[in-house]
Every structure is written in C-alpha cells, then in structure tokens.
Scaffold this motif. Sequence first.
Motif, PDB file in Angstrom:
ATOM      1  N   TRP A  21       0.975  -1.169  -0.015  1.00 42.36           N
ATOM      2  CA  TRP A  21       0.059  -0.026   0.203  1.00 42.36           C
ATOM      3  C   TRP A  21       0.795   1.285   0.166  1.00 42.36           C
ATOM      4  CZ3 TRP A  21       1.016   3.193   4.158  1.00 42.36           C
ATOM      5  CH2 TRP A  21       1.749   2.788   4.982  1.00 42.36           C
ATOM      6  N   CYS A  22       2.032   0.989   0.494  1.00 42.99           N
ATOM      7  CA  CYS A  22       2.823   2.304   0.546  1.00 42.99           C
ATOM      8  C   CYS A  22       3.426   2.501  -0.884  1.00 42.99           C
ATOM      9  CB  CYS A  22       4.225   2.050   1.561  1.00 42.99           C
ATOM     10  SG  CYS A  22       4.809   3.840   2.091  1.00 42.99           S
ATOM     11  N   ALA A  23       2.754   2.916  -1.891  1.00 46.12           N
ATOM     12  CA  ALA A  23       3.336   3.302  -3.186  1.00 46.12           C
ATOM     13  C   ALA A  23       4.000   2.233  -3.939  1.00 46.12           C
ATOM     14  CB  ALA A  23       3.625   4.662  -3.274  1.00 46.12           C
ATOM     15  N   GLY A  24       3.813   1.105  -3.423  1.00 36.71           N
ATOM     16  CA  GLY A  24       4.471  -0.148  -4.098  1.00 36.71           C
ATOM     17  C   GLY A  24       6.022  -0.308  -3.401  1.00 36.71           C
ATOM     18  N   ASN A  25       6.134   0.665  -2.541  1.00 38.76           N
ATOM     19  CA  ASN A  25       7.424   0.377  -1.752  1.00 38.76           C
ATOM     20  C   ASN A  25       7.448  -0.604  -0.794  1.00 38.76           C
ATOM     21  OD1 ASN A  25       9.750   0.949   0.177  1.00 38.76           O
ATOM     22  ND2 ASN A  25      10.022   2.871  -1.265  1.00 38.76           N
ATOM     23  N   ALA A  26       8.236  -1.935  -1.194  1.00 35.31           N
ATOM     24  CA  ALA A  26       7.989  -2.927  -0.233  1.00 35.31           C
ATOM     25  C   ALA A  26       8.638  -2.549   1.517  1.00 35.31           C
ATOM     26  CB  ALA A  26       8.595  -4.202  -0.890  1.00 35.31           C
ATOM     27  N   PHE A  27       9.798  -2.006   1.338  1.00 35.64           N
ATOM     28  CA  PHE A  27      10.308  -1.976   2.539  1.00 35.64           C
ATOM     29  C   PHE A  27       9.311  -0.805   3.394  1.00 35.64           C
ATOM     30  CE2 PHE A  27      12.746   0.874   5.577  1.00 35.64           C
ATOM     31  CZ  PHE A  27      13.035  -0.245   6.414  1.00 35.64           C
ATOM     32  N   ARG A  28       9.071   0.275   2.934  1.00 34.09           N
ATOM     33  CA  ARG A  28       8.209   1.124   3.548  1.00 34.09           C
ATOM     34  C   ARG A  28       6.964   0.563   4.140  1.00 34.09           C
ATOM     35  NH1 ARG A  28       9.299   7.015   0.626  1.00 34.09           N
ATOM     36  NH2 ARG A  28      11.502   7.317   0.879  1.00 34.09           N
ATOM     37  N   THR A  29       6.327  -0.178   3.345  1.00 30.83           N
ATOM     38  CA  THR A  29       5.050  -0.730   3.515  1.00 30.83           C
ATOM     39  C   THR A  29       5.431  -1.857   4.812  1.00 30.83           C
ATOM     40  OG1 THR A  29       4.321  -0.805   1.395  1.00 30.83           O
ATOM     41  CG2 THR A  29       3.306  -2.343   2.950  1.00 30.83           C
ATOM     42  N   ALA A  30       6.424  -2.733   4.849  1.00 30.20           N
ATOM     43  CA  ALA A  30       6.508  -3.599   5.812  1.00 30.20           C
ATOM     44  C   ALA A  30       7.128  -2.751   7.088  1.00 30.20           C
ATOM     45  CB  ALA A  30       7.872  -4.483   5.439  1.00 30.20           C
ATOM     46  N   PHE A  31       7.885  -1.820   7.134  1.00 27.99           N
ATOM     47  CA  PHE A  31       8.046  -0.896   8.001  1.00 27.99           C
ATOM     48  C   PHE A  31       6.852  -0.345   8.760  1.00 27.99           C
ATOM     49  CE2 PHE A  31       9.892   3.125   9.924  1.00 27.99           C
ATOM     50  CZ  PHE A  31      10.938   2.514  10.797  1.00 27.99           C
ATOM     51  N   PHE A  32       6.077   0.316   7.850  1.00 24.09           N
ATOM     52  CA  PHE A  32       4.974   1.003   8.723  1.00 24.09           C
ATOM     53  C   PHE A  32       4.003  -0.299   8.954  1.00 24.09           C
ATOM     54  CE2 PHE A  32       6.376   4.802   6.357  1.00 24.09           C
ATOM     55  CZ  PHE A  32       5.706   5.740   6.950  1.00 24.09           C
ATOM     56  N   ASN A  33       3.872  -1.111   8.769  1.00 19.49           N
ATOM     57  CA  ASN A  33       3.144  -2.189   9.100  1.00 19.49           C
ATOM     58  C   ASN A  33       3.581  -2.767  10.467  1.00 19.49           C
ATOM     59  OD1 ASN A  33       1.459  -1.951   6.804  1.00 19.49           O
ATOM     60  ND2 ASN A  33       2.327  -4.036   6.038  1.00 19.49           N
ATOM     61  N   ALA A  34       4.959  -2.828  10.558  1.00 21.17           N
ATOM     62  CA  ALA A  34       5.658  -3.312  11.758  1.00 21.17           C
ATOM     63  C   ALA A  34       5.308  -2.362  12.881  1.00 21.17           C
ATOM     64  CB  ALA A  34       7.040  -3.402  11.562  1.00 21.17           C
ATOM     65  N   ARG A 206       9.856 -11.037   4.646  1.00 21.30           N
ATOM     66  CA  ARG A 206       9.812 -12.491   4.510  1.00 21.30           C
ATOM     67  C   ARG A 206       8.400 -13.062   3.791  1.00 21.30           C
ATOM     68  NH1 ARG A 206      12.000 -13.997   8.672  1.00 21.30           N
ATOM     69  NH2 ARG A 206      14.193 -14.067   8.114  1.00 21.30           N
ATOM     70  N   HIS A 207       7.284 -12.613   4.637  1.00 19.96           N
ATOM     71  CA  HIS A 207       6.147 -13.274   4.204  1.00 19.96           C
ATOM     72  C   HIS A 207       5.519 -12.780   2.729  1.00 19.96           C
ATOM     73  CE1 HIS A 207       1.752 -13.096   3.936  1.00 19.96           C
ATOM     74  NE2 HIS A 207       1.807 -14.321   4.759  1.00 19.96           N
ATOM     75  N   GLU A 208       6.120 -11.461   2.370  1.00 16.66           N
ATOM     76  CA  GLU A 208       5.616 -10.905   1.199  1.00 16.66           C
ATOM     77  C   GLU A 208       6.686 -11.280   0.139  1.00 16.66           C
ATOM     78  OE1 GLU A 208       2.883  -8.839   0.585  1.00 16.66           O
ATOM     79  OE2 GLU A 208       2.474 -10.482   2.625  1.00 16.66           O
ATOM     80  N   LYS A 209       7.856 -12.190   0.559  1.00 13.65           N
ATOM     81  CA  LYS A 209       8.592 -12.632  -0.495  1.00 13.65           C
ATOM     82  C   LYS A 209       9.423 -11.425  -1.210  1.00 13.65           C
ATOM     83  CE  LYS A 209       6.533 -17.002  -1.745  1.00 13.65           C
ATOM     84  NZ  LYS A 209       5.671 -16.998  -0.547  1.00 13.65           N
ATOM     85  N   GLN A 210       9.711 -10.282  -0.139  1.00 18.27           N
ATOM     86  CA  GLN A 210      10.534  -9.149  -0.475  1.00 18.27           C
ATOM     87  C   GLN A 210      11.647  -9.040   0.069  1.00 18.27           C
ATOM     88  OE1 GLN A 210       9.312  -7.237  -2.938  1.00 18.27           O
ATOM     89  NE2 GLN A 210       7.483  -8.269  -3.287  1.00 18.27           N
ATOM     90  N   TRP A 217      16.314  -3.521  -0.055  1.00 17.48           N
ATOM     91  CA  TRP A 217      17.495  -2.834   0.764  1.00 17.48           C
ATOM     92  C   TRP A 217      17.975  -1.605   0.138  1.00 17.48           C
ATOM     93  CZ3 TRP A 217      17.456  -4.777   5.333  1.00 17.48           C
ATOM     94  CH2 TRP A 217      16.764  -5.991   5.485  1.00 17.48           C
ATOM     95  N   ARG A 218      17.904  -1.425  -0.924  1.00 19.41           N
ATOM     96  CA  ARG A 218      17.945   0.051  -1.469  1.00 19.41           C
ATOM     97  C   ARG A 218      17.176   1.112  -0.721  1.00 19.41           C
ATOM     98  NH1 ARG A 218      17.069  -0.349  -6.665  1.00 19.41           N
ATOM     99  NH2 ARG A 218      15.017   0.346  -6.537  1.00 19.41           N
ATOM    100  N   ASP A 219      15.945   0.668  -0.908  1.00 18.86           N
ATOM    101  CA  ASP A 219      14.985   1.823  -0.201  1.00 18.86           C
ATOM    102  C   ASP A 219      15.177   1.558   1.372  1.00 18.86           C
ATOM    103  OD1 ASP A 219      13.633   1.899  -2.853  1.00 18.86           O
ATOM    104  OD2 ASP A 219      12.282   0.261  -2.526  1.00 18.86           O
ATOM    105  N   ALA A 220      15.421   0.567   1.932  1.00 12.72           N
ATOM    106  CA  ALA A 220      15.505   0.591   3.320  1.00 12.72           C
ATOM    107  C   ALA A 220      16.697   1.496   3.747  1.00 12.72           C
ATOM    108  CB  ALA A 220      16.046  -0.792   4.068  1.00 12.72           C
ATOM    109  N   TRP A 221      17.789   1.450   2.896  1.00 13.66           N
ATOM    110  CA  TRP A 221      18.856   2.484   3.243  1.00 13.66           C
ATOM    111  C   TRP A 221      18.543   3.900   3.031  1.00 13.66           C
ATOM    112  CZ3 TRP A 221      23.870   2.064   5.428  1.00 13.66           C
ATOM    113  CH2 TRP A 221      24.634   3.233   4.999  1.00 13.66           C
TER     114      TRP A 221
END
Length: 273
Positions: A21-34, A206-210, A217-221
Amino acid sequence: MSQLVIRRLLIDLETPFERQWCAGNAFRTAFFNALSMSFPFGEQFFIDAVRGAVPMLSEDAQQQWQAEVRGFIGQEATHRRIHALFNSQLSRQGLEDHWTPRVTRRMKLLEDQDPRHALAITAATEHFTAIFADWLLRHPQTLQGVEPRLRTMWMWHAAEESEHKCTAFDLYRAVGGSEKWRRRWMRRVTTLFLSDLLRQTVSNLRHEKQLWKRSTWRDAWQTLMGRDGLLRSNVGAWRAYFRPEFHPSEQESTLAQQWLDANHGSYTPVGAN
C-alpha cells in the motif's frame, strides 16, 4: 498543562487496501506495518502507565492534571482503535504480529514494580514516537502516492503524537521520577524497540517474499540512512533525551498544528480539554 483535543478520525478502514500500500515500496510498507502492529498494545500500556502514576500526585495536583490526562488517554485510545482496524486488514493478508506476544511477556516483569518505571518507559517511547512524527511531518513525500485514507491515518497519528509528547515526561517528573532511571530506561527502550521493529519488519518482508530483493534494501537504506533518513537525521534528537536539562518541548511542533489546521475535515473533535 496542554490542551489536548480528542479527535474521531473520519476514514474507512473496513475496506481492504493493497498489500504494497505504500506506493509499491516493499520496505516502507513492511516498516509502517511493523510500527502499526506495535501500537494497540503500546498505546494501552501508555494509558495504564499514566493512570497508574496519577495517584502518586497530591489531590490538588491530580485536579491540575485531570484535563491533560483525560486528553492524553482519549488520544491514545483512539490511536489504539484505529490501528487495531488497520492491523485487522494486515492479518487478513496473512501477516503475523510477533511483536505483541513478545512485548506482552516482557512487560509482565513490571508487575508489582514502582509505577514510575512504567511511566519512564512511556516517556522514553513517546520521545521515539515524537521523533518519528516530526520526521514524517517534515518529509510528507515519504507517503507520496499512498491512497488518501492511509496517508491521512499516518499523518493524523504523527500530529497527535507531536501534540502530546510532553505529557508522560512531565508527569514522570511531577511524581518524582529519578533522572538516572529516566536515562537508563531510554537506553533499554532504544535497544528493545529498534530490535523489535527490525525483527517485525524482516518478518513482514519475508512473508511477502520481498526480503532478499536488492530494491528492498536500497529503499531501506534510503528511508533510514539516507541524507534525510529517519535514523541518520535524528541521532541528535535521540541524544538530547540524555541531557539533564532536556524537555520534549524543544522539538518543533508547528508542523503538527499546521497539518491539523489544514486537514480539519478529516476528523471530528469529540472533546477539548
């Protein structure tokens, strides 16, 4: 004393949203979900900590604190409810909250302890949330492309966290909390909160296979350690907490009020205190 307004957020969280949901950004989505997974238990803990400390005040002081405590509890209870609805959608997507069971077991160690310990933990965690809130309000592009109801939820939460950032801290001092334990709990909260956040974010990825994608990891950094990243740009704000003369009001909060003023149609005030 702060004049805290309890607001009912006018958004629909019953309708499902996209997995990324975070504009397709896997890391931000997982981070905000956490982060969201931590809120229902955390907000209730903060409410209980503040309630548990109030009886330590004199009767006159309790009267002086009554309005601010009521506003703080009302705001935190609303955050807890809204994020519980958001988390229900995450559960339907198959994401598992490992954070809440872990922290529930950990907090049992505080049973029968001086209530100032729980309040010190609350003050430290509220400083973390205020740092995050200020960062998000300064960098609204973080949620660029996110559907309006979810962007509104996160910005509203950030604004209210900034608004009530002094309550637990001031109450801790009012009930005679020691400076040594205030700083000690911040060190412990830093270690535990960041490790819990990382573990849950990794689990979500991991659940989302991302998890093992280079783009993740580029987006995480970029999100955390880039020039304006959440962690890199807030080291000074975190360190400030350890100064003897520190007070949360040092953090800028005009952006929170500006957002609330500009988005008054997104919520209904249900009580001014």
